[in-house]
Structure formats: structure tokens, C-alpha cells
Design a protein around this motif. Structure first.
Motif, short mmCIF file in Angstrom:
data_model
loop_
_atom_site.label_atom_id
_atom_site.label_comp_id
_atom_site.label_asym_id
_atom_site.label_seq_id
_atom_site.Cartn_x
_atom_site.Cartn_y
_atom_site.Cartn_z
N ARG A 274 -19.84 36.30 8.13
CA ARG A 274 -19.90 34.84 7.92
C ARG A 274 -21.02 34.78 7.10
NH1 ARG A 274 -18.00 32.64 12.86
NH2 ARG A 274 -16.60 33.97 13.72
N MET A 275 -21.08 33.76 6.01
CA MET A 275 -22.04 33.36 5.24
C MET A 275 -22.26 31.88 5.40
SD MET A 275 -21.54 35.59 1.92
CE MET A 275 -19.39 35.39 1.84
N ALA A 276 -21.30 31.21 5.70
CA ALA A 276 -21.57 29.79 5.60
C ALA A 276 -20.88 29.10 6.70
CB ALA A 276 -21.28 29.04 4.06
N ILE A 294 -25.54 30.33 6.77
CA ILE A 294 -25.80 30.33 8.34
C ILE A 294 -27.30 30.85 8.44
CG2 ILE A 294 -23.47 31.43 8.62
CD1 ILE A 294 -24.60 34.15 8.54
N PRO A 295 -27.58 30.46 9.73
CA PRO A 295 -29.07 30.97 10.02
C PRO A 295 -29.43 32.34 9.49
CG PRO A 295 -28.13 29.88 11.82
CD PRO A 295 -27.11 30.07 10.98
N GLY A 296 -30.53 32.45 8.77
CA GLY A 296 -31.14 33.45 8.38
C GLY A 296 -30.60 33.93 7.04
N GLY A 297 -29.65 33.21 6.45
CA GLY A 297 -28.88 33.60 5.18
C GLY A 297 -29.30 32.37 4.03
N SER A 298 -29.10 32.86 2.90
CA SER A 298 -29.55 31.93 1.81
C SER A 298 -28.40 32.14 0.68
CB SER A 298 -30.93 31.93 1.24
OG SER A 298 -31.04 33.07 0.66
N PHE A 299 -28.32 31.10 -0.19
CA PHE A 299 -27.37 31.14 -1.60
C PHE A 299 -28.19 30.86 -2.75
CE2 PHE A 299 -23.74 29.62 1.48
CZ PHE A 299 -23.07 31.08 1.36
N ARG A 300 -27.62 31.46 -3.87
CA ARG A 300 -28.12 31.26 -5.21
C ARG A 300 -27.01 31.25 -6.01
NH1 ARG A 300 -29.90 36.29 -6.28
NH2 ARG A 300 -29.02 36.95 -8.09
N LEU A 314 -21.54 32.44 -6.83
CA LEU A 314 -22.33 32.31 -5.75
C LEU A 314 -22.84 33.40 -5.12
CD1 LEU A 314 -22.90 30.10 -3.33
CD2 LEU A 314 -20.86 30.88 -2.17
N VAL A 315 -24.23 33.67 -5.05
CA VAL A 315 -24.84 35.33 -4.67
C VAL A 315 -25.36 34.80 -3.27
CG1 VAL A 315 -26.24 36.79 -4.98
CG2 VAL A 315 -25.17 35.78 -6.97
N TYR A 316 -25.14 35.43 -2.24
CA TYR A 316 -25.76 35.32 -0.90
C TYR A 316 -26.73 36.75 -0.39
CZ TYR A 316 -25.68 35.37 4.22
OH TYR A 316 -26.19 35.36 5.56
N SER A 317 -27.67 36.16 0.27
CA SER A 317 -28.62 37.18 0.68
C SER A 317 -29.01 36.64 2.22
CB SER A 317 -30.03 36.67 0.09
OG SER A 317 -29.98 37.03 -1.33
N GLY A 318 -29.35 37.98 2.87
CA GLY A 318 -29.35 37.90 4.34
C GLY A 318 -29.04 39.11 4.96
N PRO A 319 -29.61 39.08 6.13
CA PRO A 319 -29.66 40.43 6.99
C PRO A 319 -28.17 41.07 7.30
CG PRO A 319 -30.60 38.67 8.48
CD PRO A 319 -30.28 38.05 7.03
N ASN A 320 -27.36 40.14 6.95
CA ASN A 320 -26.17 40.71 7.18
C ASN A 320 -25.18 41.33 6.12
OD1 ASN A 320 -26.22 37.89 6.75
ND2 ASN A 320 -23.75 37.56 6.92
N VAL A 321 -25.89 41.25 5.07
CA VAL A 321 -25.25 42.08 3.77
C VAL A 321 -25.30 43.38 3.95
CG1 VAL A 321 -25.67 42.30 1.23
CG2 VAL A 321 -25.99 40.05 2.24
N MET A 322 -23.95 44.02 3.58
CA MET A 322 -23.44 45.29 3.72
C MET A 322 -24.58 46.31 3.22
SD MET A 322 -20.66 45.74 0.92
CE MET A 322 -20.83 45.64 -0.74
N LEU A 323 -24.83 47.44 3.39
CA LEU A 323 -25.19 48.66 2.94
C LEU A 323 -24.75 48.87 1.53
CD1 LEU A 323 -25.46 51.25 5.95
CD2 LEU A 323 -27.37 49.54 4.91
N THR A 337 -27.65 50.37 -0.61
CA THR A 337 -27.19 50.49 -2.27
C THR A 337 -27.00 49.03 -2.88
OG1 THR A 337 -24.99 50.77 -2.08
CG2 THR A 337 -26.40 52.76 -2.25
N VAL A 338 -26.98 47.95 -1.86
CA VAL A 338 -26.83 46.56 -2.17
C VAL A 338 -27.72 45.86 -1.42
CG1 VAL A 338 -25.09 44.54 -2.11
CG2 VAL A 338 -24.37 46.91 -2.45
N GLU A 339 -28.61 44.73 -2.26
CA GLU A 339 -29.71 44.10 -1.54
C GLU A 339 -29.09 42.56 -1.34
OE1 GLU A 339 -32.31 44.82 -0.26
OE2 GLU A 339 -32.22 47.02 -1.19
N GLU A 340 -28.15 42.30 -2.35
CA GLU A 340 -27.55 40.79 -2.14
C GLU A 340 -25.97 40.81 -2.31
OE1 GLU A 340 -29.88 38.57 -4.77
OE2 GLU A 340 -28.90 39.45 -6.54
N LEU A 341 -25.30 40.00 -2.13
CA LEU A 341 -23.80 40.16 -2.21
C LEU A 341 -23.34 39.07 -3.31
CD1 LEU A 341 -21.16 41.02 -1.26
CD2 LEU A 341 -21.10 39.31 0.27
#
Length: 852
Positions: A274-276, A294-300, A314-323, A337-341
Motif C-alpha cells: 500500500r501507498m495511499a 500512508i503513515p511513513g510514506g510521501s508522494f511527489r 506519481l513518485v512514492y518514497s517510504g520504508p516499504n519501497v522494494m529493494l 537498487t531503488v530508493e523511490e518508486l
């Protein structure tokens, strides 16, 4: 993995509620520990056949708690298990044995791979297609996403969630993780929400939470979820694709009235789940939004060429973004290898702070709820020697391929079978050259334009017929050498088929049902389409409804001359007159006996084809089921809810058990007779000698059976029931006469049947000359007149009534008695409408379960 390691902390609280019993958190932790011990301390790659059953869940938790990466695959897809086993060579394969017991196939004592310390879970990016491209998720990803979801849903240890989604699907898995994190209970079930037993389990478990994708909500509507009493339900969650805003608003309002909340959510496997989410208090007024991070995540929003300053990717950042992704075993050693989605979705942020999706940038498609990778389909076709471009177009997949039109059917079948899409959702156009932009890159907009129905029909009308047959008969194996009868078409589908064919052909040949599509090709006439059909903006499944409405509202359509098969006219007129006579608007009786002749006529045309004896028997069995099962289901309801029927009615045994002479006891004599005839004839046709005789003497065999039936007609053996004219032994000769009428191809044969009709019908209905004359006239038309003139709107109406006639007959007894005294016309119309509705339910159910 904290939530997997700390299960015992919740002690004797109930963790799992299964059909076999309950399991506490302490008991679950013990089973997890035993399995973890068996997996050993050395990290190994575990391929797990996911399923909503205890063994699979215990293995999953054991692997996570001991640090073994899990490759989670759909347990019901042998091809996926096989392809991913070959691609990734797992060290352990956990799956059910053929006898149902759970097995751990330990292939390597230590890992054959270099596994990164952070790697916890591998999930497919494209459902159950077996794509080797996987999402690499870490322990932190899983823990963070579970904590975030549990926080905004307010999950606590009093909750109990049903596993309404597959475990191998990231959304379904997130339900499991987030509830185990908080010590909540799981109602572990593999049943569908369309199954009544699911709701029995859910109520018994005091279920508080349901999760669904858009298709789940279609099923909820079908089972009348809005009327269910679910006193413990606290929240309903939705993700897995866009739910129509009107449905979001409706379910939000239903939840408000019923005391539960609707959470609409947005996510991707690449973000663990989940992201939102849309705060439930805003669902009714902002149903088109995906909500807030979602809590802990952010969009730009990253700007995209061609879109205004308020929109972007839509670009998502958060601790749940895959490796990152894995495409081979070598990638299992990689770290992050990925910092944001980058989601690939185009979005905007509204003034109230809520995000809205306005389009799609990436090539991944959502078609009928399935996530489709066009690039993988192009690779699939390339492996079969076909160069192609694929693109999405609403709820269909558009494909252009190098080749000629004869290959289009094969390409459609390959794609439909691989992706799990119905054939009508795949549009294929074969071309001499694939469309490209000036830069040499694929022109995907041209792919969409070139495959739209108007372009397809212009290029090859016969291919349009292939699509039509595939859509109506729900088959993926339609080719130009297929015919209606070779594809298993029957009397329940031929009405719609004949009307749609007449639109395409301009006129309908008498033997259309036996002609191949290739033979019909020269007859194909261009069909006028409205602008919205030409540009493809009307989904295919809606065009029949729109077409019918246009037919009735267009003044020109009333001048359009059509023809209708006599059998269709008799079925449509007959059911109206039968119901109207029962309501006592008029008193015109006899059509039920005419329809027995029509049933025999259709039996010969659609079931006694040139197919092999085994295939004939299979089709006969299917036809019996399509009549008997919906009848028994409906009548069972009538037995349970009223005092007018006995259980013998529900079992279609009233005639044999002779329950009495009450009017309603005999209400379903027609259905019983039809089922008895088909069962008896199936047994006869199973005898090789009789099967050969019928093929050799196509007219002689039904004529002989009609002669035998006259023994029952005059009750020479004393087999008739208390109502002779309703007894199967008495009326079988009418069914055989209709069968013979379908085989009569000379004037002499038709004259012989007419003479038999004139001699044998009189006396069947004592002191009812009008009824006698009506039966003779109706069956006479069937013998001599194959088609009757009609007009466009009348053909449409007759088609609907004829195709629903059996179901109108079934249901009208439970409708008209409540209205006939004060509102007779309303009673008639309501009976027709409810019967058509039941026909729709049965047809959709039959296509879903595929055994009717």
C-alpha cells in the motif's frame, strides 16, 4: 522479522479460524518454530505454493522468522510453479503433495545462490503468468508496511479478518501480515464471497474485516451483501484497481448505515502493498480520489511532457519501497537498487490535499482486474514466431501482428490462454507492416486505432464473426472453420446468436447454425456503427444494451425489415401467453405443448450434430444440467419459502411420485417432462447401435419414436398420471414430432407430420377446441414455415423473451399471485422482468463455473 518471531507474545488469543478448527497464537508459534527448525539455520531460497491454508501460512512465517527468503507463487498454477522453479532453482519447494499432505522438498542442503542479507520475499509483478521478473522485498519493507496498514486501519487484537484474497497476491498477504502484527484473528478460508458457506464461516467467526478488489464488489452485489446482517463487521477495504466512483460512494453510504467503514486504497507490489488510502469519512464526497500517503510514506509529482503544472508522474518514497527487481538468480545477491518508486501513474494533488490518478504512463495495463504486461505478451508471441505490438485500450488488449488474417484467431487464443483474459477482451489485427513512429519506435496509438471494431470489420468481416462467436459462446478456440453447432451452441444461446448474426449478415440463412464462419464470409455485410462504437469508447459488453436501446428509440429502426426463426417467435409469444393466461388477463392455452415440440426441434438441431458419440453425450449432459440445476435451485427456494410445493417438486420428481392434484403441485410439469426426455434420449444415444441408426435414418428414427410415443398419448399401458395432458408419457410424442420436423426436408415428409398432427392432437384436451386448434396451428408453423417477417425492435424484444423463456416459466409462479388481483398487467410485466433477470444470473454463473 519481528511480527513472525513474536507470535507467542499473544498467548492464547485466537490466531487462525479454519474449517478444521481454531489455532491460538501460542499453538501457531509452536508450529512455526518446528517448521523453522526443519528449514535449518543456513539461509535457503524457499519456493512456497501460496494458499489460504494453515500449512502454507506456517511455512511462510517459519521462513520469514528464520531469515529464509520466500519466493511466493500461486499454489493453484502448476505452470507458474514449474516455470519459476526452472528459472530460480529454489533450495526448498514447499507445496501440497498429490494426496493433499504438505511437503517440504529440500533440494539443496545449503543455498545454491548468494542471498543478500536484506532479502525476505519475492513476489511476481504480473499475477500468475509465471514471469521471471520478480519484486525483491526486504524484512524492513514487510514490517514497515504491516505497521503502517495496521495504524491507519486501527487494527487491534479484537479484529478478525477473512482471507478473501489469495495469499500470493501482495494485497492478500498484507491483510495477513497486518493482522498477525496486532494479534488479531484470521478467518483462514479459500471460499469465495459468492459462496453462501463463506458467510456462514464469517458470521460464526465474528468477522470484523473484509478485503476486496473491484471484482469482489461485483460478487458482493450478486449475493445481496447490502441486505446481510453482519453485526461484527467493522471495515471493508478495497484495492487492486480502480473501483468506479459511484460504487465507492454507494458502498461508503452502505457502510455508514450499517456501522462499518470503507477504506479505498492504492498500492503496488513494488511498494510491498500500500501507498495511499482514502480516509473513510471522505469516501462518499471524494470517491474519485486515492487519498493521502500512508503513515511513513510521501508522494511527489514529477512533471511529464504534455501535462500541465498541476499534474505529473506519481513518485512514492517510504520504508516499504522494494529493494529492486530480480530477473535471474544472480539478482538475489543485490542490495537496494531503488530508493523511490516511480509508479507510472499520472496524478494530481487537489486543493483539499487528496491525490487523484488521471492516467497511466507505464505500459502495464489493468484489464478486467488483471495486471497485464504488454512487453511480456510481445515476447510470448515472438517465441511463437509472431512479431507484434501490444497496447491497452480501455478494458481490452489491442494487438497488431505481422501476418495475414488467417492467423488472428490463433494469436487471440495464445494471448487469452496465457493471460487468463476472455477472448472478447483481446483484439487482434494482422498487418503486412507493424505501425511505427518516424523515429522507428512502435506507434502504440496506431495499434489502438487499427484494432478498433470499425477497422477490424473493414479489414476482414469474417474475423469480426470470430469475435462474435467467441464472445457469445465464451470459447477461446474459435476459428473460421468453426460453426455454431461444432462449438457446442445450444437452444439457450442460439437466440442471441441468430439476432446478432442477422445484424452482421443482413439476412440469416436457414442452415446458419451448421455453416462454418468461412462459409458465412461471403454473406457478411458491413454494419453501421454509431460514432462511439467506431472510436471504441463503448465497451464491447455494453454494446448489446446500447444497440437495443437505439433500436427502440430510433424512428428509422421501426421500418427495418427483419426475419425471425419460427421457433424464436413461438418461444417468445408462448411465454407471454402462458404467463398472461395464468394471471387471467386472457385465456389462451396450449402453448406449453407447442413449446415441447419446439424443444424437440432444437434438440435435433443443436444436440444431434455430426460430433462423435462421446461429444454428443457430453453436450446432452451439459444441456440437462443447464435446465435441471437452475430449476432445482429456484424451486428449492419456493419449497422453503412457501407452502405451495413439496420437496418432490424441487427434485423434479412430482410426476413420478404423484404428489396430488393441486394446481401448484403440477406447476413445473413442463420442466420435469423436458428433463425426463433428455435423460432417456441420452441413455439411448449412448448405445452405439442406436447412435448409428439415428445418423443413418435422421427422419426415420424420430418418426418411429413418435409412433412409440402415441402408445403413451392414448395411455394404452395405463402410465398416465392424474393429469393426463401434463404427463410425460402422454406428451412425449409432441417432442418427437418437433424432432422429426427439424429433420423433414421434403414436402412429403412435412405432409406426413401434418397428417399425424391433425389426427393425434384432437382429444388430448377434452372440450377445449381453441386449445386444440392452437397447438395444431403452432406446430404446423414449425413444420412448414422456417422464418417469419418482423421489425427490428420486435426482433430484439422477441429475442430477449425467447432466450429467457425457461426462466420466466420457472419464476413467474412466485411473482404473479401477489399482484394479479389488483394489478394484472403489472403482474405480467413483473413476471417477465424477473424471469429475464434470473436468466441473466444463470448465464453469468454458467460462464463463471463453466460446467453448465
Amino acid at each position: 522479522m519481528p511480527f513472525a518471531r513474536e507470535l507467542a507474545a499473544y498467548g492464547d488469543r485466537i490466531a487462525l479460524i479454519t474449517p478444521e478448527g481454531q489455532l491460538s497464537y501460542r499453538e501457531l508459534a509452536e508450529r512455526v518454530a518446528l517448521t523453522a527448525e526443519r528449514l535449518g539455520p543456513v539461509r535457503r531460497l524457499v519456493l512456497l505454493a501460496g494458499a489460504n491454508r494453515t500449512d502454507a501460512l506456517v511455512t511462510h512465517l517459519a521462513a520469514l522468522s528464520a531469515g529464509h527468503p520466500v519466493l511466493l507463487v500461486p499454489g493453484d498454477s502448476e505452470s507458474t510453479i514449474r516455470s519459476l522453479t526452472e528459472a530460480y532453482a529454489p533450495d526448498v519447494v514447499a507445496r501440497p503433495h498429490t494426496d493433499g499432505t504438505w511437503t517440504l522438498d529440500e533440494r539443496h542442503p545449503t543455498s545454491a545462490h548468494t542471498l543478500h542479507p536484506d532479502l525476505a520475499l519475492l513476489l511476481s509483478t504480473s499475477g500468475s503468468t509465471g514471469s521471471p521478473k520478480l519484486v525483491r522485498l526486504s524484512h524492513d519493507n514487510l514490517q514497515a508496511n504491516a505497521e503502517s496498514i495496521a495504524a491507519y486501519l486501527g487494527i487491534d487484537d479484537t479484529d478478525r479478518a477473512a482471507t478473501t484474497l489469495p495469499m500470493h497476491y501482495c494485497y492478500g498477504l498484507s491483510v495477513i501480515h497486518s493482522h498477525l502484527l496486532r494479534g488479531a484473528g484470521l478467518v483462514l478460508t479459500e471460499r469465495s464471497v459468492s459462496d453462501a458457506a463463506f458467510w456462514d464461516e464469517f458470521r460464526a467467526a465474528r468477522g470484523t474485516s473484509l478485503a476486496g478488489v473491484p471484482y469482489t464488489f461485483d460478487l458482493l452485489d450478486r449475493v445481496e451483501f447490502a441486505r446481510m446482517h453482519l453485526p461484527h463487521l467493522r471495515c471493508v477495504t478495497q484495492a487492486g484497481g480502480r473501483l468506479a466512483p459511484e460504487l465507492v460512494a454507494r458502498y461508503a453510504e452502505l457502510g455508514r448505515r450499517s456501522g462499518w467503514q470503507l477504506f479505498v486504497m492504492y498500492g503496488q507490489t513494488e511498494a510491498t502493498a500500500r501507498m495511499a488510502y482514502l480516509p473513510p469519512q471522505l469516501a462518499a464526497e471524494r470517491p474519485e480520489a486515492i487519498g493521502v500517503p500512508i503513515p511513513g510514506g510521501s508522494f511527489r509529482l514529477d512533471p511529464v511532457d504534455g501535462h500541465g503544472p498541476g499534474a505529473g508522474e506519481l513518485v512514492y518514497s517510504g520504508p516499504n519501497v522494494m529493494l529492486g527487481y530480480a530477473e535471474s538468480p544472480a539478482d538475489l545477491s543485490l542490495g537496494r537498487t531503488v530508493e523511490e518508486l516511480r509508479t507510472g501513474d499520472l496524478a494530481r494533488r487537489a486543493s483539499d490535499g487528496l491525490y487523484e490518478i488521471i492516467g497511466r504512463r507505464s505500459r502495464f495495463l489493468k484489464i478486467l482486474g488483471l495486471r497485464i504486461d504488454p512487453q511480456r505478451i510481445e515476447a510470448l508471441l515472438e517465441a511463437h514466431g509472431v512479431a507484434a505490438y501490444c497496447a491497452g485500450d480501455g478494458e481490452t488488449l489491442a494487438v497488431t501482428a505481422l501476418g495475414d488474417a488467417s492467423a488472428q484467431g490463433r494469436i487471440r487464443r495464445l494471448i487469452a490462454q496465457d493471460c487468463g483474459l476472455p477472448p472478447h477482451a483481446v483484439r487482434v489485427r494482422a498487418l503486412a507492416e507493424l505501425p511505427r513512429l518516424a523515429s522507428g519506435k512502435p506507434d502504440y496509438e496506431a495499434v489502438r486505432q487499427l484494432t478498433r471494431p470499425a477497422a477490424e470489420a473493414a479489414s476482414d468481416p469474417a474475423e469480426d464473426l470470430v469475435c462474435l462467436y467467441a464472445e457469445i459462446l465464451d470459447r477461446v478456440d474459435v476459428t473460421e472453420d468453426s460453426s455454431f453447432v461444432s462449438l457446442g451452441g445450444d437452444s439457450l444461446s442460439y437466440v442471441e446468436m441468430s439476432l446478432r448474426l442477422e445484424e452482421s449478415l443482413g439476412h440469416l440463412p436457414a442452415d446458419w447454425h451448421t455453416r462454418t464462419i468461412r462459409e458465412l464470409r461471403p454473406l457478411t455485410a458491413p454494419v453501421a456503427r454509431t460514432p462511439d462504437e467506431r472510436d471504441g469508447s463503448v465497451p464491447r459488453r455494453d454494446r448489446g444494451i446500447r444497440s437495443a436501446l437505439r433500436t427502440w428509440t430510433s424512428p428509422d429502426s421501426w421500418g427495418t425489415r427483419r426475419t425471425l426463426e419460427t421457433g424464436v417467435v413461438l418461444r417468445a409469444a408462448g411465454i407471454v401467453l402462458i404467463v398472461g393466461s395464468h394471471v387471467r388477463i386472457f385465456d389462451i392455452k396450449g402453448f406449453a405443448h407447442i413449446l415441447l415440440g419446439v424443444a424437440g426441434y432444437n434438440f435435433a438441431r443443436f444436440l444431434l450434430t455430426d460430433a462423435t458419440r462421446r461429444e454428443r453425450i457430453r453436450r446432452l449432459g451439459r444441456s440437462i444440467a443447464r435446465i435441471a440445476v437452475p430449476s432445482m435451485v429456484w424451486i428449492t427456494g419456493a419449497v422453503l419459502l412457501t407452502d405451495f410445493y413439496d420437496p418432490a417438486n424441487a427434485l423434479l420428481l412430482n410426476t413420478l411420485l404423484d404428489q396430488g392434484n393441486d394446481r401448484f403441485d403440477w406447476a413445473y410439469w413442463f420442466v420435469e417432462a423436458l428433463v425426463y426426455f433428455l435423460i432417456a434420449l441420452t441413455l439411448l444415444m449412448a448405445v452405439p447401435l442406436l447412435d448409428r441408426l439415428e445418423r443413418r435414418y435422421a427422419f426415420g428414427v424420430p418418426l418411429a419414436l413418435m409412433a412409440i410415443g402415441l402408445v403413451g398419448r392414448y395411455d394404452l399401458l395405463g402410465l398416465a398420471s392424474v393429469r393426463p395432458q401434463l404427463s410425460p408419457s402422454v406428451v412425449f410424442w409432441l417432442f418427437a414430432l418437433g424432432w422429426a420436423a427439424a429433420r423433414a426436408d421434403t414436402v412429403r415428409q412435412r405432409a406426413l407430420l401434418t397428417a399425424a398432427l391433425l389426427l393425434t392432437v384432437p382429444g388430448l384436451f377434452e372440450d377445449q377446441p381453441l386449445r386444440t386448434a392452437l397447438v395444431i396451428a403452432g406446430l404446423g408453423l414449425l413444420i412448414w414455415v422456417p422464418t417469419l417477417p418482423s421489425l427490428g425492435p420486435l426482433s430484439t424484444l422477441a429475442g430477449v423473451l425467447a432466450s429467457s423463456s425457461l426462466y420466466i416459466y420457472l419464476t413467474h409462479y412466485q411473482v404473479y399471485p401477489y399482484l394479479q388481483e389488483d394489478f394484472p398487467i403489472t403482474a405480467l410485466l413483473a413476471s417477465l422482468v424477473i424471469g429475464v433477470g434470473y436468466a441473466t444470473v444463470v448465464t453469468r454463473t454458467a460462464r463463471t463455473i463453466r460446467w453448465l
